[in-house]
Design an enzyme around this catalytic site. Structure first.
Site, PDB file in Angstrom:
ATOM      1  N   ASP A   1      11.608  -4.721   1.465  1.00 40.28           N
ATOM      2  CA  ASP A   1      12.013  -5.976   3.084  1.00 40.28           C
ATOM      3  C   ASP A   1      12.016  -6.237   3.233  1.00 40.28           C
ATOM      4  O   ASP A   1      11.841  -7.778   2.405  1.00 40.28           O
ATOM      5  CB  ASP A   1      10.860  -4.816   4.202  1.00 40.28           C
TER       6      ASP A   1
ATOM      7  N   ARG B   1      21.511 -41.246   1.161  1.00 41.42           N
ATOM      8  CA  ARG B   1      20.008 -41.635   2.299  1.00 41.42           C
ATOM      9  C   ARG B   1      20.377 -40.667   2.560  1.00 41.42           C
ATOM     10  O   ARG B   1      19.157 -40.223   4.168  1.00 41.42           O
ATOM     11  CB  ARG B   1      20.600 -42.437   2.512  1.00 41.42           C
TER      12      ARG B   1
ATOM     13  N   ASP C   1      -0.409  -8.557   3.777  1.00 40.56           N
ATOM     14  CA  ASP C   1      -1.512  -7.674   3.821  1.00 40.56           C
ATOM     15  C   ASP C   1      -2.428  -6.598   3.915  1.00 40.56           C
ATOM     16  O   ASP C   1      -2.093  -5.896   5.340  1.00 40.56           O
ATOM     17  CB  ASP C   1      -3.052  -8.615   4.437  1.00 40.56           C
ATOM     18  N   LEU C   2      -2.183  -5.355   2.892  1.00 40.27           N
ATOM     19  CA  LEU C   2      -2.586  -3.873   3.708  1.00 40.27           C
ATOM     20  C   LEU C   2      -3.843  -3.868   4.276  1.00 40.27           C
ATOM     21  O   LEU C   2      -4.056  -2.642   4.563  1.00 40.27           O
ATOM     22  CB  LEU C   2      -2.511  -3.241   1.514  1.00 40.27           C
TER      23      LEU C   2
ATOM     24  N   ALA D   1       0.738 -12.612  -2.593  1.00 37.99           N
ATOM     25  CA  ALA D   1       1.098 -10.930  -2.693  1.00 37.99           C
ATOM     26  C   ALA D   1       1.625  -9.609  -2.107  1.00 37.99           C
ATOM     27  O   ALA D   1       0.873  -8.754  -1.437  1.00 37.99           O
ATOM     28  CB  ALA D   1      -0.490 -10.126  -3.194  1.00 37.99           C
ATOM     29  N   GLY D   2       2.410 -10.220  -0.678  1.00 37.06           N
ATOM     30  CA  GLY D   2       2.587  -9.717   0.274  1.00 37.06           C
ATOM     31  C   GLY D   2       2.195  -9.334   1.376  1.00 37.06           C
ATOM     32  O   GLY D   2       0.991  -9.721   1.351  1.00 37.06           O
TER      33      GLY D   2
ATOM     34  N   HIS E   1      10.827 -11.250   9.907  1.00 38.01           N
ATOM     35  CA  HIS E   1      12.672 -12.229   9.612  1.00 38.01           C
ATOM     36  C   HIS E   1      12.425 -14.043  10.166  1.00 38.01           C
ATOM     37  O   HIS E   1      13.705 -13.772   9.528  1.00 38.01           O
ATOM     38  CB  HIS E   1      13.214 -10.438  11.150  1.00 38.01           C
TER      39      HIS E   1
HETATM   40  C1  LHQ Z   1      -4.726  -8.140  -1.559  1.00 39.55           C
HETATM   41  C2  LHQ Z   1      -2.994  -7.770  -1.387  1.00 39.55           C
HETATM   42  C3  LHQ Z   1      -2.708  -7.444  -0.879  1.00 39.55           C
HETATM   43  C4  LHQ Z   1      -4.603  -7.365   1.002  1.00 39.55           C
HETATM   44  C5  LHQ Z   1      -3.888  -8.181  -3.967  1.00 39.55           C
HETATM   45  N1  LHQ Z   1      -2.963  -6.730   0.544  1.00 39.55           N
HETATM   46  N2  LHQ Z   1      -5.231  -7.782  -0.580  1.00 39.55           N
HETATM   47  C6  LHQ Z   1       5.352  -6.008   5.204  1.00 39.55           C
HETATM   48  C7  LHQ Z   1       5.022  -5.371   6.336  1.00 39.55           C
HETATM   49  C8  LHQ Z   1       5.388  -4.371   7.462  1.00 39.55           C
HETATM   50  C9  LHQ Z   1       5.793  -3.047   6.224  1.00 39.55           C
HETATM   51  C10 LHQ Z   1       5.569  -3.007   5.288  1.00 39.55           C
HETATM   52  O1  LHQ Z   1       5.936  -4.030   4.357  1.00 39.55           O
HETATM   53  C11 LHQ Z   1       4.984  -4.946   4.700  1.00 39.55           C
HETATM   54  C12 LHQ Z   1       6.318  -5.784   2.615  1.00 39.55           C
HETATM   55  C13 LHQ Z   1       5.108  -5.835   2.130  1.00 39.55           C
HETATM   56  O2  LHQ Z   1       4.531  -6.858   1.047  1.00 39.55           O
HETATM   57  S1  LHQ Z   1       4.586  -4.023   0.940  1.00 39.55           S
HETATM   58  C14 LHQ Z   1       4.013  -4.715  -0.335  1.00 39.55           C
HETATM   59  C15 LHQ Z   1       2.725  -5.582  -0.341  1.00 39.55           C
HETATM   60  N3  LHQ Z   1       2.090  -5.899  -1.721  1.00 39.55           N
HETATM   61  C16 LHQ Z   1       1.099  -4.781  -2.369  1.00 39.55           C
HETATM   62  O3  LHQ Z   1       1.498  -3.665  -2.142  1.00 39.55           O
HETATM   63  C17 LHQ Z   1       0.376  -5.919  -3.567  1.00 39.55           C
HETATM   64  C18 LHQ Z   1      -0.558  -5.516  -3.700  1.00 39.55           C
HETATM   65  N4  LHQ Z   1      -1.327  -6.042  -5.017  1.00 39.55           N
HETATM   66  C19 LHQ Z   1      -0.950  -5.842  -6.332  1.00 39.55           C
HETATM   67  O4  LHQ Z   1      -0.287  -4.971  -6.671  1.00 39.55           O
HETATM   68  C20 LHQ Z   1      -1.586  -6.265  -6.781  1.00 39.55           C
HETATM   69  O5  LHQ Z   1      -3.167  -7.208  -6.069  1.00 39.55           O
HETATM   70  C21 LHQ Z   1      -1.555  -7.731  -7.707  1.00 39.55           C
HETATM   71  C22 LHQ Z   1      -0.107  -7.610  -8.640  1.00 39.55           C
HETATM   72  C23 LHQ Z   1      -0.379  -8.594  -6.705  1.00 39.55           C
HETATM   73  C24 LHQ Z   1      -1.943  -8.796  -8.453  1.00 39.55           C
HETATM   74  O6  LHQ Z   1      -3.601  -7.932  -9.301  1.00 39.55           O
HETATM   75  P1  LHQ Z   1      -4.381  -8.642  -9.637  1.00 39.55           P
HETATM   76  O7  LHQ Z   1      -3.873  -9.859 -10.033  1.00 39.55           O
HETATM   77  O8  LHQ Z   1      -4.795  -7.897 -10.568  1.00 39.55           O
HETATM   78  O9  LHQ Z   1      -5.402  -8.964  -8.283  1.00 39.55           O
HETATM   79  P2  LHQ Z   1      -6.461  -8.306  -7.389  1.00 39.55           P
HETATM   80  O10 LHQ Z   1      -5.099  -7.192  -7.486  1.00 39.55           O
HETATM   81  O11 LHQ Z   1      -7.672  -7.993  -8.149  1.00 39.55           O
HETATM   82  O12 LHQ Z   1      -6.584  -9.288  -6.129  1.00 39.55           O
HETATM   83  C25 LHQ Z   1      -6.799  -9.870  -5.781  1.00 39.55           C
HETATM   84  C26 LHQ Z   1      -7.713 -10.230  -4.043  1.00 39.55           C
HETATM   85  O13 LHQ Z   1      -6.616  -9.839  -3.788  1.00 39.55           O
HETATM   86  C27 LHQ Z   1      -8.269  -8.826  -4.505  1.00 39.55           C
HETATM   87  O14 LHQ Z   1     -10.100  -8.230  -3.293  1.00 39.55           O
HETATM   88  P3  LHQ Z   1     -11.134  -8.460  -3.796  1.00 39.55           P
HETATM   89  O15 LHQ Z   1     -11.683  -8.788  -3.019  1.00 39.55           O
HETATM   90  O16 LHQ Z   1     -11.437  -7.685  -3.906  1.00 39.55           O
HETATM   91  O17 LHQ Z   1     -11.316  -9.579  -4.697  1.00 39.55           O
HETATM   92  C28 LHQ Z   1      -6.988  -7.989  -3.802  1.00 39.55           C
HETATM   93  O18 LHQ Z   1      -7.254  -6.721  -3.201  1.00 39.55           O
HETATM   94  C29 LHQ Z   1      -6.349  -8.605  -2.739  1.00 39.55           C
HETATM   95  N5  LHQ Z   1      -4.885  -9.182  -2.741  1.00 39.55           N
HETATM   96  N6  LHQ Z   1      -3.237  -8.080  -2.892  1.00 39.55           N
HETATM   97  N7  LHQ Z   1      -1.160  -7.027  -0.294  1.00 39.55           N
END
Ligand code: LHQ
Length: 250
Positions: free
Chosen positions: A132, A248, A58-59, A55-56, A77
């Protein structure tokens, strides 16, 4: 991380959080990619544990990131570059949802197959960020600029079937058959002429920015490297003897 013959499988393993990237996940991936340099490894699979691929970022760790650019340089990177530098095919086995830098990771690999359970989400734009970790570089090459831009400027969740229709993944497999198909494809890749496959990967990486003259020259140079490999000798011998080649990887 698991080794099965010449296939190394790297499993992102934080299933409760859809394998979102933390410092620990980056470090594990870095170590596994280092291990994958072993010449005995002739194909690498990257996949996710549980119902997600990745999911990318960890927010919840964002707060620990005062300098986002520095964090990207330090953690994301090196792993993206390590995948491109690996002299063997890297297969993303997208078992479930991938988003943000998880999508970038899948796209940094040489090929992608998806389970019917997989979905593809830009993610970045959903939280007001730019793609990114190579997201702009790879997605734009895979999809072409207009489609890539429209998708990355939306936060539309793409199903596995749509991803296949767009050419983002080469194959979609029913979820229950996915592990077996992944293993089969990885084994086929690992049985190939690894040097030639690695050199093809390098040529493809340069093709977009080279002139035709430069690319012809690059092909000629790397063809002389491939022609010096044991596998080339085996390939020709097998053809002449009307049998299957036994490559091989050297
Ligand atoms: C999460 C996450 C997550 C933490 C699901 N973090 N917990 C890098 C570094 C520096 C600067 C900026 O950019 C980056 C790169 C990036 O990757 S930025 C983009 C980050 N990712 C996102 O914005 C995606 C966030 N997640 C979502 O939109 C949804 O979770 C998706 C569409 C991936 C999946 O949705 P669902 O199937 O409905 O699952 P869910 O949302 O219920 O997630 C399941 C669990 O995973 C849940 O935790 P919980 O404890 O409530 O069960 C979420 O909080 C957790 N989770 N993604 N990125």
């Amino acid at each position: 991380m698991a080794r099965d013959g010449a296939v190394q499988t790297i499993t992102l393993n934080r299933p409760d959080k859809l394998n979102a990237f933390t410092r620990a996940v980056h470090a594990g991936l870095r170590d596994a990619l280092k291990e994958a340099r072993d010449p005995e490894v002739r194909a690498v699979v990257i996949t996710g544990a549980g119902r997600g691929f990745c999911a990318g970022q960890d927010l919840t760790e964002f707060g620990e990131m005062p300098d986002v650019a520095a964090a990207l340089r330090e953690t994301y990177h090196p792993n993206v570059l390590a995948i491109r530098a690996l002299e063997k095919p890297v297969l993303a086995a997208v078992n479930g949802v991938c988003a943000g830098a998880g999508l970038s990771l899948a796209c940094a690999c040489d090929l992608r197959i998806a389970s019917t359970e997989a979905a593809f989400v830009p993610g970045f734009v959903g939280i007001g960020l730019v793609p990114d970790s190579g997201g702009t570089y790879f997605v734009h090459r895979l999809l072409g600029a207009p489609r890539a831009f429209q998708w990355m400027a939306s936060n539309r969740k793409l199903s596995a079937g749509e991803a296949e229709a767009w050419g983002l993944v080469s194959e979609v497999v029913e979820a229950d058959a996915f592990p077996a198909r992944t293993a089969e494809l990885a084994a086929t890749l690992a049985a190939g002429p690894t040097r030639a496959i690695a050199l093809t990967k390098r040529l493809f990486d340069h093709a977009d920015t080279a002139t035709l003259e430069e690319q012809l020259e690059h092909e000629a140079q790397l063809q002389s490297v491939a022609a010096a490999s044991e596998d080339f000798g085996e390939g020709v011998a097998a053809f002449l003897e009307r049998r299957a080649p036994e490559f091989r990887g050297r």
